[in-house]
Design a protein around this motif. Sequence first.
Motif, mmCIF file in Angstrom:
data_model
loop_
_atom_site.group_PDB
_atom_site.id
_atom_site.type_symbol
_atom_site.label_atom_id
_atom_site.label_comp_id
_atom_site.label_asym_id
_atom_site.label_seq_id
_atom_site.Cartn_x
_atom_site.Cartn_y
_atom_site.Cartn_z
ATOM 1 N N ASP A 91 0.467 -1.428 -0.133
ATOM 2 C CA ASP A 91 -0.490 -0.173 -0.161
ATOM 3 C C ASP A 91 0.412 1.317 0.131
ATOM 4 O OD1 ASP A 91 -2.542 -1.680 -0.133
ATOM 5 O OD2 ASP A 91 -1.992 -0.820 2.647
ATOM 6 N N GLN A 147 -2.647 -1.495 -9.794
ATOM 7 C CA GLN A 147 -2.219 -2.456 -8.854
ATOM 8 C C GLN A 147 -3.967 -2.471 -7.601
ATOM 9 O OE1 GLN A 147 -0.989 2.241 -8.005
ATOM 10 N NE2 GLN A 147 1.089 1.923 -8.526
ATOM 11 N N ARG A 148 -4.913 -2.404 -8.585
ATOM 12 C CA ARG A 148 -6.587 -2.411 -7.957
ATOM 13 C C ARG A 148 -5.965 -3.892 -7.943
ATOM 14 N NH1 ARG A 148 -10.837 -0.940 -11.037
ATOM 15 N NH2 ARG A 148 -11.746 -3.673 -10.716
ATOM 16 N N LYS A 149 -5.682 -4.603 -9.955
ATOM 17 C CA LYS A 149 -6.268 -6.036 -10.090
ATOM 18 C C LYS A 149 -4.759 -7.033 -9.180
ATOM 19 C CE LYS A 149 -9.613 -6.577 -13.181
ATOM 20 N NZ LYS A 149 -10.317 -7.291 -12.732
ATOM 21 N N TRP A 158 -3.152 2.085 -12.204
ATOM 22 C CA TRP A 158 -4.170 2.334 -10.887
ATOM 23 C C TRP A 158 -4.795 1.437 -11.105
ATOM 24 C CZ3 TRP A 158 -9.924 1.988 -11.425
ATOM 25 C CH2 TRP A 158 -9.863 1.805 -10.613
ATOM 26 N N LYS A 169 -3.375 -6.295 -5.929
ATOM 27 C CA LYS A 169 -4.043 -6.295 -4.840
ATOM 28 C C LYS A 169 -5.444 -7.406 -4.368
ATOM 29 C CE LYS A 169 -5.674 -3.872 -0.909
ATOM 30 N NZ LYS A 169 -5.101 -2.581 -0.259
ATOM 31 N N GLN A 170 -6.318 -7.210 -5.901
ATOM 32 C CA GLN A 170 -6.840 -8.505 -5.764
ATOM 33 C C GLN A 170 -6.587 -9.844 -5.878
ATOM 34 O OE1 GLN A 170 -9.774 -7.733 -8.701
ATOM 35 N NE2 GLN A 170 -10.766 -5.819 -7.490
#
Length: 128
Positions: free
Chosen positions: A5, A53-55, A50, A57-58
């Motif tokens: 993060d 990074q979101r994928k 973005w 994290k998922q």
Amino acid sequence: MKDYDVMVTRQRKWMFYLLALLVLLWGLTPWKAFFLGTLLGSVLSFYNLWLMQRKMKQLGEAAAANRTMKGIGTFTRLASGALAVVIALQFEEYFHLIGVVLGLMAATVVIFIDAFINSSKDSMMEER
């Protein structure tokens, strides 16, 4: 997960700085088309950063929960790059194509520089 993060926040901050610099360069220099193209490419590069990074994290959360994940958004990121090129070709008087391509690479450059700086900081901490 906290380190991830922190890294994500740091990379997004650098991308915002880059976007602000490109807006200034677009407004203050006579090379309007080049910097507007670079700005267009960098905005879509920021969106790709973005999204990636979101994928990721998922994906990490799914792996921790022993689940599978459908995809990591590669097609969406490629499509946004193609969209930038189509916009630049459609409006050649406003967007310079080379600038758009350089802007699309902005997130990759930010990731590499961030990794280099932080690996240098880590090695300096280990020496102490």
